[in-house]
Motif scaffolding. Structure first.
Motif, short mmCIF file in Angstrom:
data_model
loop_
_atom_site.label_atom_id
_atom_site.label_comp_id
_atom_site.label_asym_id
_atom_site.label_seq_id
_atom_site.Cartn_x
_atom_site.Cartn_y
_atom_site.Cartn_z
N GLY A 373 -5.23 -1.42 2.59
CA GLY A 373 -4.47 -2.55 2.05
C GLY A 373 -3.42 -3.06 3.03
N ILE A 374 -2.70 -2.14 3.66
CA ILE A 374 -1.71 -2.51 4.68
C ILE A 374 -2.40 -3.23 5.83
CG2 ILE A 374 -0.08 -1.60 6.39
CD1 ILE A 374 0.31 0.81 4.40
N SER A 375 -3.53 -2.72 6.24
CA SER A 375 -4.27 -3.29 7.38
C SER A 375 -4.83 -4.67 7.05
CB SER A 375 -5.38 -2.32 7.80
OG SER A 375 -4.85 -1.04 8.10
N TYR A 376 -5.29 -4.86 5.81
CA TYR A 376 -5.74 -6.20 5.40
C TYR A 376 -4.60 -7.21 5.51
CZ TYR A 376 -9.86 -3.99 3.19
OH TYR A 376 -11.02 -3.29 2.93
N ARG A 377 -3.39 -6.78 5.09
CA ARG A 377 -2.25 -7.70 5.16
C ARG A 377 -1.93 -8.05 6.61
NH1 ARG A 377 -2.84 -10.29 1.27
NH2 ARG A 377 -0.94 -11.37 1.89
N HIS A 476 -10.26 -8.51 -1.09
CA HIS A 476 -8.82 -8.23 -1.12
C HIS A 476 -8.03 -9.53 -1.30
CE1 HIS A 476 -4.87 -6.66 0.27
NE2 HIS A 476 -4.82 -7.81 0.92
N LYS A 477 -8.39 -10.55 -0.53
CA LYS A 477 -7.69 -11.84 -0.64
C LYS A 477 -7.92 -12.47 -2.02
CE LYS A 477 -8.94 -14.30 2.95
NZ LYS A 477 -8.84 -15.47 3.87
N LYS A 478 -9.13 -12.31 -2.54
CA LYS A 478 -9.43 -12.85 -3.87
C LYS A 478 -8.59 -12.16 -4.94
CE LYS A 478 -13.44 -14.00 -6.76
NZ LYS A 478 -14.92 -13.90 -6.87
N LEU A 479 -8.42 -10.84 -4.80
CA LEU A 479 -7.56 -10.10 -5.73
C LEU A 479 -6.14 -10.65 -5.74
CD1 LEU A 479 -8.28 -6.25 -5.43
CD2 LEU A 479 -8.32 -7.65 -7.50
N TYR A 480 -5.62 -10.90 -4.53
CA TYR A 480 -4.27 -11.45 -4.44
C TYR A 480 -4.20 -12.84 -5.08
CZ TYR A 480 -0.02 -13.56 -2.71
OH TYR A 480 1.18 -14.21 -2.65
N ASP A 481 -5.13 -13.71 -4.70
CA ASP A 481 -5.11 -15.09 -5.18
C ASP A 481 -5.20 -15.16 -6.70
OD1 ASP A 481 -4.94 -16.02 -2.59
OD2 ASP A 481 -7.12 -16.36 -2.39
N ASN A 482 -6.02 -14.30 -7.29
CA ASN A 482 -6.23 -14.35 -8.73
C ASN A 482 -5.09 -13.72 -9.53
OD1 ASN A 482 -8.66 -15.61 -8.35
ND2 ASN A 482 -9.91 -13.78 -8.67
N ASN A 483 -4.16 -13.05 -8.85
CA ASN A 483 -3.05 -12.40 -9.55
C ASN A 483 -1.69 -13.00 -9.21
OD1 ASN A 483 -3.98 -9.84 -11.16
ND2 ASN A 483 -5.21 -9.86 -9.28
N GLN A 484 -1.66 -14.03 -8.36
CA GLN A 484 -0.38 -14.61 -7.94
C GLN A 484 0.48 -15.02 -9.13
OE1 GLN A 484 0.24 -17.17 -4.38
NE2 GLN A 484 -1.98 -17.31 -4.41
N HIS A 485 -0.13 -15.72 -10.09
CA HIS A 485 0.65 -16.25 -11.22
C HIS A 485 1.20 -15.12 -12.09
CE1 HIS A 485 -3.30 -15.53 -12.97
NE2 HIS A 485 -2.75 -15.56 -14.17
N LEU A 486 0.53 -13.97 -12.09
CA LEU A 486 0.98 -12.86 -12.94
C LEU A 486 2.23 -12.18 -12.39
CD1 LEU A 486 -2.43 -11.17 -13.86
CD2 LEU A 486 -1.02 -12.68 -15.27
N PHE A 487 2.44 -12.25 -11.06
CA PHE A 487 3.63 -11.63 -10.48
C PHE A 487 4.90 -12.24 -11.05
CE2 PHE A 487 0.80 -10.91 -6.58
CZ PHE A 487 0.49 -9.62 -6.97
N VAL A 488 4.94 -13.55 -11.10
CA VAL A 488 6.12 -14.24 -11.65
C VAL A 488 6.22 -14.01 -13.15
CG1 VAL A 488 7.23 -16.48 -11.98
CG2 VAL A 488 6.02 -16.00 -9.85
N GLU A 489 5.08 -14.10 -13.84
CA GLU A 489 5.08 -13.92 -15.29
C GLU A 489 5.54 -12.52 -15.68
OE1 GLU A 489 1.77 -14.09 -18.87
OE2 GLU A 489 1.45 -15.28 -17.05
#
Length: 493
Positions: A373-377, A476-489
């Motif tokens: 995960g760190i390496s993907y970032r 990995h990028k898809k996981l991030y993109d699909n959860n962005q709105h949940l971080f704020v919520e």
């Protein structure tokens, strides 16, 4: 009498002070750790006096070693982590601890600050995207939440300015560290008037801007008194310098507590549309576009604290697990956002996610998934830089990750690029020493410095693993993109 140079790197978790001979070969190194203060959510502070005392302890130790060996110390040159802030009063006493890059309390500041950034092209002038890591947000947070401290503020300074003041009684900040504050106009090399006016602070509350070669005589402590002190620069720019990544297509990566990828340029490089990268300075004429992640080795420290506290061989286990666990960690994904995120998404609300966990997973898979995960970032930064620069097939790596050959191979596979590690262990301190040698006229410029910079390790990507990791990276990028709105919520649940 043998001539030596001293480079001192004031980091987020420790100071490393290194003695070099005149050919920049490391003679000795002294390190001193200090404690991160994180008693509240989003807090990541250091005690400035503890840091100062640690710096002095390492400096006095190496000076004593030099005296005992009959070495002549030409200078001490500093590097420090970027984005730190201390508020001091009219008596030069700290009103706050030192807020580090990992302190994200300012992500919740109220008002039209973000709109001000957008409407006034702040990013294009400062090279720093809107984010809580930078001083404008931190200063505004104190203005809104700690009015008594804000009103007493005589100066807003970094940890290096604090230390240099105590040694010289001079408030100076180099262009390199200043460019990482978010308050400097990197085009005219002056404090940004519009930004200061919006924040309600004056230029007198910031230190005098100087080049990285500015030299003072140390006035404090008996062992150090009279030694030339070179102001030096920030750790990211000096890491690139120490790695000799001087060409515009040479990417240098640091992966330690946090991570970054950077490349030198003779002009500002700004991603005006996406603001995915930052652009800092090495010196007045050398720019450093790049990107950084918050969550590198700090994630592994979190895993150790919670799952491997009693393991003396923890880092050997990491190497073992990287080798034993198959590529992709048996479909386990770890989004490593334990302290928000910087490049390329600049999302302080991002939080960690472990995805795909099932009964057959163990701590082995958890560790390798975290490493992946760190390496993907890190790859996301590489791709953002390549969009505004040339394609990179070779990355010079430094930092704690270089102690793990399995991790370096994993990076080569995920980057699908050659990874090179030079023999010098402390690139940042070496970069500081190189600056010192130029400041004292020993060399004319970076390119005139000659020393053996041998490649210790060269790792080529494994084609099969690189292909597999390319698929996993997309997920990995898809996981991030699909959860962005949940971080704020999640913050309001």
């Amino acid at each position: 009498m043998k001539t030596v140079y001293i480079g001192s790197d004031i980091g987020t978790s420790s100071v490393k002070t290194v003695i070099y001979d005149k050919n920049f070969k490391q003679i000795d190194k002294i390190s001193q750790k200090y404690s991160l203060i994180s008693n509240q959510k989003n807090q990541a502070e250091l005690d400035p006096d503890e840091v100062y005392n640690s710096v002095i302890k390492t400096l006095e130790t190496v000076i004593q070693k030099c005296n005992n060996s009959n070495f002549k110390v030409e200078f001490i040159s500093f590097s420090s982590a970027l984005h730190s802030m201390i508020i001091v009063d009219e008596n030069n006493q700290p009103l706050t601890n030192c807020l580090t890059w990992a302190d994200t309390r300012a992500k919740d500041i109220s008002g039209d600050f973000k709109a001000f950034y957008k409407n006034n092209s702040v990013y294009s002038r400062t090279g720093c995207p809107y984010h809580s890591i930078y001083l404008p947000a931190k200063i505004l947070w104190f203005k809104q939440n700690k009015t008594d401290i804000f009103n007493q503020a005589e100066k807003f300074i970094s940890i290096k300015e604090f230390i240099i003041y105590k040694l010289t009684k001079k408030y100076s900040i180099d262009y390199s560290v200043a460019s990482g504050s978010g308050l400097l106009n990197i085009n005219n090399k002056k404090w940004d008037n519009k930004l200061l006016s919006f924040l309600g602070i004056g230029k007198s509350q910031l230190s005098r801007l100087v080049d990285i070669y500015k030299t003072y005589k140390i006035k404090n402590t008996e062992l150090l008194k009279g030694i030339s002190l070179v102001v030096g620069g920030g750790d990211g720019p000096l890491a690139n310098l120490g790695e000799r990544a001087l060409a515009e297509n040479q990417f240098a990566a640091t992966l330690g507590t946090s991570g970054a990828i950077r490349v030198f340029s003779d002009k500002p490089v700004i991603d005006a549309e996406n603001q995915s990268i930052w652009c800092y300075l090495l010196d007045e004429n050398t720019y450093l576009p790049g990107g950084a992640i918050n969550n590198g080795g700090i994630v592994l420290e979190w895993i150790k604290k919670n799952f491997f506290e009693s393991a003396d061989d923890y880092y050997k286990l990491i190497d073992q697990y990287i080798d034993e666990v198959p590529t992709g960690s048996k479909d386990l994904f770890f989004l490593p956002f334990l302290t928000g995120e910087r490049s390329p998404n600049w999302n302080p609300d991002a939080r960690g996610i472990i995805f795909g966990l099932d009964y057959n997973h163990s701590k082995k898979e958890l560790i390798k998934a975290a490493i992946e995960g760190i390496s993907y970032r890190m790859r996301t930064i590489k791709e953002a830089l390549e969009a505004d620069s040339s394609t990179c097939n070779e990355i010079i790596l430094n930092g704690g990750a270089t102690q793990s050959k399995p991790w370096m191979q994993l990076l080569a596979d995920i980057f699908n690029a050659r990874v090179i590690v030079h023999e010098n262990e402390e690139a940042v301190a070496l970069g500081a020493a190189m600056i010192g040698a130029i400041a004292l006229g020993i060399y004319d410029d970076y390119n005139s410095i000659e020393f053996n910079h041998k490649k210790r390790i060269v790792l080529e990507p494994d084609k099969k693993s690189a292909k597999k990791y390319n698929q996993l990276y997309k997920f990995h990028k898809k996981l991030y993109d699909n959860n962005q709105h949940l971080f704020v919520e999640a913050n309001s649940v």
